[in-house]
Design an enzyme around this catalytic site. Structure first.
Site, mmCIF file in Angstrom:
data_model
loop_
_atom_site.group_PDB
_atom_site.id
_atom_site.type_symbol
_atom_site.label_atom_id
_atom_site.label_comp_id
_atom_site.label_asym_id
_atom_site.label_seq_id
_atom_site.Cartn_x
_atom_site.Cartn_y
_atom_site.Cartn_z
ATOM 1 N N VAL A 69 4.923 65.836 34.225
ATOM 2 C CA VAL A 69 5.470 66.468 33.017
ATOM 3 C C VAL A 69 5.860 65.504 32.106
ATOM 4 C CG1 VAL A 69 7.008 68.182 32.211
ATOM 5 C CG2 VAL A 69 5.943 68.411 34.436
ATOM 6 N N ALA A 107 9.521 61.675 31.057
ATOM 7 C CA ALA A 107 8.667 62.196 31.901
ATOM 8 C C ALA A 107 9.035 62.230 33.437
ATOM 9 C CB ALA A 107 7.393 61.382 31.672
ATOM 10 N N LYS A 108 8.288 63.127 34.068
ATOM 11 C CA LYS A 108 8.777 62.907 35.471
ATOM 12 C C LYS A 108 7.298 63.537 36.183
ATOM 13 C CE LYS A 108 12.180 61.749 38.122
ATOM 14 N NZ LYS A 108 13.170 60.862 38.149
ATOM 15 N N GLY A 109 7.197 63.124 37.460
ATOM 16 C CA GLY A 109 5.868 63.741 38.137
ATOM 17 C C GLY A 109 5.902 63.355 39.509
ATOM 18 N N ASP A 152 10.507 56.813 42.534
ATOM 19 C CA ASP A 152 11.483 57.666 42.664
ATOM 20 C C ASP A 152 11.640 58.099 44.221
ATOM 21 O OD1 ASP A 152 12.997 59.653 40.681
ATOM 22 O OD2 ASP A 152 12.554 60.792 42.328
#
Ligand code: NAD
Length: 410
Positions: free
Chosen positions: A57, A102-104, A143
């Site tokens: 995202v 962002a992150k995913g 992460d």
């Protein structure tokens, strides 16, 4: 308020209301720019085909390429990535580095995968999102359950089509153009924030009583650096529970023990306490460095700390956050307190795109300047408007991203 997505939106809206943000800017900043969901069919070691789902995202790119971690965990879903991607937008803006958020991640359980299965999933995911990431577009990082090795696979896979591109990810191994000081950066940043707070209290670090929930990467480094500065770490915990000593724990000994794969509840010395008891200990600074929503309306009234420095992401629910403010407990919000990691990721990217290296001392000095400036900016706004530090932090971040949005046009 059900989950982490509602939580981030709640804080965003609280700050946006105070700022009188216009409806269209509010809508643009509250929702992500782009959400990517990809199917990842993988041949497992036994020949069976399994289909995983990958997410990325991209929340906002008005202040620079988007930046945020990749999480490999069964709980990863689109809503989780949306919330965490927006936190990254506010974090990068607050600490004032030229990135968006962002992150995913991939919905999988790495504990049940072999190394080669993990590599195949990572490479497949990289190919699936290759046209959306890049050193000037979107830069993933480690992460939960991802590490330097995973970043090395992503860099290699991406470089096959784009040309050698270490700047596509951060948190790489040092031998593949990772940065000195990256591993300790989040914990070190937490300590710089504690030092700034103690300066405001006119209290020395030496002898300050600290309690830390979580003894992983962030919790351990924060504990070690504070211990080296003669703070008194009276309790630490992991998922199994914690150890307590009013005179201060021997942090290096505990780290050696945990490093051998042992749980803190099995440590031979010290009194044992539960995670609930640990949170209720009387101390100067409580550092939640484990999971989200650890402090909630059922346990917040038992807290006896003077301040909470949020090393974990979203460790306090909004209801508990309001109660902390009423009780006079200072809360340093996650988007400031744990921004050390993304700050050194920015230093890594900076070194990669210019093809030079900084030594660890230079990294740590630059990190200190960034964290202190962030702290001073937030306390100034909080004092000026007589508001809590989290709302002040969101106001600063939203203001910066909002200005970039207006300047670049709709
Ligand atoms: P980690 O996996 O290395 O360590 C997590 C620690 O928390 C472990 O000691 C684990 O045993 C403990 N823990 C897990 N569940 C627990 C529970 N229910 N009760 C008590 N302890 C529990 O993770 P980390 O990288 O140290 O990250 C910790 C937190 O900091 C997370 O919220 C993460 O999102 C946030 N964070 C990490 C970074 C980073 O650079 N690693 C950066 C920003 C934010």
């Amino acid at each position: 308020m059900s989950g982490i997505l509602d939580q981030t939106l709640h804080y965003f809206n609280k700050a946006a209301d105070i700022m009188g943000l216009s409806d269209h800017i509010r809508e643009m900043l509250a929702s992500p720019y782009k959400s990517i969901v990809v199917q990842l069919p993988i041949e497992m070691d036994d020949g069976e085909i399994k289909v995983f789902t990958g997410y990325r995202v991209q929340h906002n790119k008005k202040r620079g390429p988007m930046k945020g971690g990749l999480r490999f965990h069964p709980s990863v879903d689109l809503n989780h990535c949306k919330s965490l991607s927006s936190l990254m937008t506010w974090k990068t803006a607050l600490i004032d580095i030229p990135f968006g958020g962002a992150k995913g991640g991939i919905n999988c359980d790495p504990k049940e995968l072999s190394e080669s299965e993990l590599e195949r999933i990572t490479r497949k995911f990289t190919n699936a999102i290759a046209s959306d990431i890049g050193p000037l577009k979107d830069i993933p990082a480690p992460d939960v359950n991802t590490n330097a090795q995973v970043m090395a696979w992503i860099m290699d896979e991406y470089s096959k089509s784009a040309g050698y591109a270490p700047g596509v990810v951060t948190g790489k191994p040092l031998d593949l153009h990772g940065s000195q000081g990256r591993e300790a950066a989040t914990g070190r940043g937490v300590v710089f924030i504690c030092e700034s707070l103690l300066e405001d209290w006119e209290q020395p670090v030496e002898g300050t009583k600290v309690v830390i929930q979580g003894f992983g990467n962030v919790g351990h480094w924060a504990a070690k650096i504070l211990y080296d500065k003669d703070a008194k770490i009276i309790a630490v915990s992991d998922v199994s529970g914690g150890v307590y000593c009013e005179d201060g724990l021997d942090i290096p000994a505990l780290y050696d023990f945990v490093g051998e794969g042992c749980l803190l509840k099995n440590y031979p010395d010290y009194d044992k306490i539960s995670n609930a008891e640990l949170l209720a200990l009387k101390c100067d600074i409580l550092i939640p460095a484990a999971m989200g929503r650890a402090i909630h309306k059922e346990n917040v009234n038992s807290l006896q700390c003077r301040a909470i420095v949020e090393a974990a992401n979203s460790p306090i629910t909004p209801e508990a956050d309001d109660i902390c403010f009423e009780k006079g407990i200072t809360v340093i919000p996650d988007i400031l307190a744990n921004a050390g990691g993304v700050t050194v990721s920015y230093f890594e990217w900076t070194q990669n795109i210019q093809q030079f290296n900084w030594g660890e001392e230079e990294i740590n000095t630059r990190l200190k300047l960034k964290m202190r400036k962030g702290y001073q900016t937030v306390t100034k706004v909080a004092k000026k408007h007589n508001i809590d530090m989290r709302t002040a932090a969101f106001i600063i971040s939203i203001g910066r991203v909002g200005k970039a949005t207006v300047l670049t046009g709709i």
